[in-house]
Design an enzyme around this catalytic site. Sequence first.
Site, PDB file in Angstrom:
ATOM      1  N   SER A  10       1.139  -1.128   0.178  1.00 23.69           N
ATOM      2  CA  SER A  10       0.142   0.161   0.020  1.00 23.69           C
ATOM      3  C   SER A  10       0.853   1.337   0.182  1.00 23.69           C
ATOM      4  O   SER A  10       2.297   1.474   0.583  1.00 23.69           O
ATOM      5  CB  SER A  10      -0.700   0.232   1.122  1.00 23.69           C
ATOM      6  OG  SER A  10      -1.329   0.948   0.922  1.00 23.69           O
ATOM      7  N   ASN A  12      -1.030   4.148   0.644  1.00 28.50           N
ATOM      8  CA  ASN A  12      -1.621   4.734   1.586  1.00 28.50           C
ATOM      9  C   ASN A  12      -1.101   5.190   3.112  1.00 28.50           C
ATOM     10  O   ASN A  12      -0.955   4.217   4.139  1.00 28.50           O
ATOM     11  CB  ASN A  12      -3.026   4.420   1.649  1.00 28.50           C
ATOM     12  CG  ASN A  12      -4.137   4.707   2.672  1.00 28.50           C
ATOM     13  OD1 ASN A  12      -3.692   5.600   3.455  1.00 28.50           O
ATOM     14  ND2 ASN A  12      -5.416   4.910   2.759  1.00 28.50           N
ATOM     15  N   ASP A  72      -8.340  -5.559   0.574  1.00 30.34           N
ATOM     16  CA  ASP A  72      -9.523  -4.795  -0.740  1.00 30.34           C
ATOM     17  C   ASP A  72     -10.602  -4.551  -0.338  1.00 30.34           C
ATOM     18  O   ASP A  72     -11.173  -5.506   0.784  1.00 30.34           O
ATOM     19  CB  ASP A  72      -9.270  -5.985  -1.763  1.00 30.34           C
ATOM     20  CG  ASP A  72      -9.493  -5.214  -3.280  1.00 30.34           C
ATOM     21  OD1 ASP A  72      -9.501  -3.809  -3.198  1.00 30.34           O
ATOM     22  OD2 ASP A  72     -10.066  -5.212  -4.505  1.00 30.34           O
ATOM     23  N   PHE A 154     -12.977   9.138   4.305  1.00 28.39           N
ATOM     24  CA  PHE A 154     -13.357   9.148   3.101  1.00 28.39           C
ATOM     25  C   PHE A 154     -14.136   8.198   2.317  1.00 28.39           C
ATOM     26  O   PHE A 154     -14.746   7.709   2.629  1.00 28.39           O
ATOM     27  CB  PHE A 154     -12.027   8.718   2.371  1.00 28.39           C
ATOM     28  CG  PHE A 154     -11.485   6.982   2.583  1.00 28.39           C
ATOM     29  CD1 PHE A 154     -10.952   6.596   3.840  1.00 28.39           C
ATOM     30  CD2 PHE A 154     -11.203   6.262   1.536  1.00 28.39           C
ATOM     31  CE1 PHE A 154     -10.709   5.633   3.842  1.00 28.39           C
ATOM     32  CE2 PHE A 154     -10.793   5.108   1.826  1.00 28.39           C
ATOM     33  CZ  PHE A 154     -11.032   5.215   3.382  1.00 28.39           C
ATOM     34  N   GLY A 155     -14.216   8.391   1.429  1.00 28.87           N
ATOM     35  CA  GLY A 155     -15.603   7.199   0.208  1.00 28.87           C
ATOM     36  C   GLY A 155     -16.320   7.747   0.580  1.00 28.87           C
ATOM     37  O   GLY A 155     -16.601   8.795   0.462  1.00 28.87           O
ATOM     38  N   TYR A 156     -17.019   6.506   0.750  1.00 30.50           N
ATOM     39  CA  TYR A 156     -19.146   6.292   0.659  1.00 30.50           C
ATOM     40  C   TYR A 156     -19.585   6.720   1.880  1.00 30.50           C
ATOM     41  O   TYR A 156     -20.141   6.322   2.515  1.00 30.50           O
ATOM     42  CB  TYR A 156     -19.453   4.912   0.637  1.00 30.50           C
ATOM     43  CG  TYR A 156     -19.281   4.693  -0.762  1.00 30.50           C
ATOM     44  CD1 TYR A 156     -20.016   4.584  -1.425  1.00 30.50           C
ATOM     45  CD2 TYR A 156     -18.057   3.706  -1.431  1.00 30.50           C
ATOM     46  CE1 TYR A 156     -19.472   4.862  -3.324  1.00 30.50           C
ATOM     47  CE2 TYR A 156     -18.143   4.363  -2.970  1.00 30.50           C
ATOM     48  CZ  TYR A 156     -18.961   3.772  -3.922  1.00 30.50           C
ATOM     49  OH  TYR A 156     -18.369   3.383  -4.189  1.00 30.50           O
ATOM     50  N   ASP A 157     -17.797   7.230   3.080  1.00 28.59           N
ATOM     51  CA  ASP A 157     -17.790   7.214   4.595  1.00 28.59           C
ATOM     52  C   ASP A 157     -19.186   8.101   5.012  1.00 28.59           C
ATOM     53  O   ASP A 157     -20.520   8.344   6.129  1.00 28.59           O
ATOM     54  CB  ASP A 157     -17.289   7.987   5.077  1.00 28.59           C
ATOM     55  CG  ASP A 157     -16.062   6.913   5.633  1.00 28.59           C
ATOM     56  OD1 ASP A 157     -15.956   5.773   5.411  1.00 28.59           O
ATOM     57  OD2 ASP A 157     -14.370   7.501   6.084  1.00 28.59           O
ATOM     58  N   LYS A 177     -13.607   4.212  14.130  1.00 28.00           N
ATOM     59  CA  LYS A 177     -14.381   3.683  13.250  1.00 28.00           C
ATOM     60  C   LYS A 177     -13.559   2.999  13.075  1.00 28.00           C
ATOM     61  O   LYS A 177     -14.056   1.934  12.281  1.00 28.00           O
ATOM     62  CB  LYS A 177     -14.079   5.029  12.056  1.00 28.00           C
ATOM     63  CG  LYS A 177     -14.579   4.740  10.671  1.00 28.00           C
ATOM     64  CD  LYS A 177     -13.692   5.592   9.800  1.00 28.00           C
ATOM     65  CE  LYS A 177     -13.629   4.206   8.165  1.00 28.00           C
ATOM     66  NZ  LYS A 177     -13.222   5.162   7.158  1.00 28.00           N
ATOM     67  N   ARG A 183     -12.896  -3.136   7.677  1.00 24.93           N
ATOM     68  CA  ARG A 183     -11.040  -3.027   7.931  1.00 24.93           C
ATOM     69  C   ARG A 183     -10.200  -3.142   9.201  1.00 24.93           C
ATOM     70  O   ARG A 183      -9.120  -4.475   9.347  1.00 24.93           O
ATOM     71  CB  ARG A 183     -10.499  -1.642   6.823  1.00 24.93           C
ATOM     72  CG  ARG A 183      -8.627  -1.880   6.715  1.00 24.93           C
ATOM     73  CD  ARG A 183      -8.980  -0.226   5.899  1.00 24.93           C
ATOM     74  NE  ARG A 183      -8.693   0.594   6.016  1.00 24.93           N
ATOM     75  CZ  ARG A 183     -10.146   0.651   4.897  1.00 24.93           C
ATOM     76  NH1 ARG A 183      -9.996   0.606   4.079  1.00 24.93           N
ATOM     77  NH2 ARG A 183     -10.662   1.592   5.582  1.00 24.93           N
TER      78      ARG A 183
HETATM   79  P1  IMP Z   1      -8.942  -0.022  -1.102  1.00 29.05           P
HETATM   80  O1  IMP Z   1      -9.202  -1.081  -1.611  1.00 29.05           O
HETATM   81  O2  IMP Z   1      -9.208   0.282   0.473  1.00 29.05           O
HETATM   82  O3  IMP Z   1      -8.717   0.992  -2.358  1.00 29.05           O
HETATM   83  O4  IMP Z   1     -11.062   0.309  -1.262  1.00 29.05           O
HETATM   84  C1  IMP Z   1     -11.636   0.687  -2.243  1.00 29.05           C
HETATM   85  C2  IMP Z   1     -12.680   1.876  -3.008  1.00 29.05           C
HETATM   86  O5  IMP Z   1     -13.774   1.286  -1.446  1.00 29.05           O
HETATM   87  C3  IMP Z   1     -12.371   3.025  -1.809  1.00 29.05           C
HETATM   88  O6  IMP Z   1     -12.374   4.044  -3.235  1.00 29.05           O
HETATM   89  C4  IMP Z   1     -14.049   3.852  -1.495  1.00 29.05           C
HETATM   90  O7  IMP Z   1     -14.557   4.149  -2.282  1.00 29.05           O
HETATM   91  C5  IMP Z   1     -14.334   2.273  -1.068  1.00 29.05           C
HETATM   92  N1  IMP Z   1     -13.241   2.037   0.858  1.00 29.05           N
HETATM   93  C6  IMP Z   1     -13.014   1.303   0.878  1.00 29.05           C
HETATM   94  N2  IMP Z   1     -12.880   1.639   2.579  1.00 29.05           N
HETATM   95  C7  IMP Z   1     -13.202   2.305   2.634  1.00 29.05           C
HETATM   96  C8  IMP Z   1     -13.980   2.673   3.955  1.00 29.05           C
HETATM   97  O8  IMP Z   1     -13.676   2.431   5.335  1.00 29.05           O
HETATM   98  N3  IMP Z   1     -14.953   4.478   3.907  1.00 29.05           N
HETATM   99  C9  IMP Z   1     -15.720   4.722   2.875  1.00 29.05           C
HETATM  100  N4  IMP Z   1     -15.442   3.887   1.661  1.00 29.05           N
HETATM  101  C10 IMP Z   1     -14.273   2.727   1.384  1.00 29.05           C
END
Ligand code: IMP
Length: 200
Positions: A10, A12, A72, A154-157, A177, A183
């Site tokens: 990663s 991140n 993932d 972030f994302g859909y939070d 969270k 995760r």
């Molecule tokens: P990744 O596998 O962690 O890269 O997640 C793939 C996608 O899922 C991200 O681009 C976000 O759109 C969404 N996502 C992953 N984890 C979270 C989270 O904890 N909160 C909100 N969206 C998430």
Amino acid sequence: MDIESIVLASRNEHKIEELRATLAPLGIELKSTYDFPELEEVEEDADTLEGNALKKARYVHNQTGLPALSDDTGLEVDALNGRPGVFSARYAGENASYQDNVDKLLDELADIPMERRGAQFRTVAAFVTDGDSYTFEGVCRGVIISEERGSGGFGYDPVFLPAAYTETFAELEPTIKNKISHRGKAIQKFYDWIENKKQK
Ligand code: IMP
């Protein structure tokens, strides 16, 4: 099992720092993709979360010779038969922003009443070491609310309300969270497993 260091597949920094702190008490040093500049970006083109997580961890293990961990995550919405799932990052298109994806989700669910807006985040963490691979799953159930709330995460939070909470993931304290999240649960399972292995 004698594990002294693990490479996290990663870039991140938030994920890296969090896991580094988690593994330190076990005497395991966490490296990351930043420590191996020659590593290339792995295309996440498998059709399952498991497939993508294993693909990334196998690549990093093969390139570095060290045990490798990756994860993932997908958002699986009941009323959309589990979509966007493995396509969560590119739900609204190849270069979609978080906002584009949230907008598309709210659009698709516009006519769905609250009682049918159940969803879950699911994370699969994959650990690959010499000849062996293991996966660890974490699930967080909740509902998709109809408008965004909160500025954290972030994302859909902003549209995900975890079960038994009145705050969205974007409103909750990050420490909370992380404890209840998909995760967090997958990494906790990995931690319990590796702690047990270290003792043997
Ligand atoms: P990744 O596998 O962690 O890269 O997640 C793939 C996608 O899922 C991200 O681009 C976000 O759109 C969404 N996502 C992953 N984890 C979270 C989270 O904890 N909160 C909100 N969206 C998430």
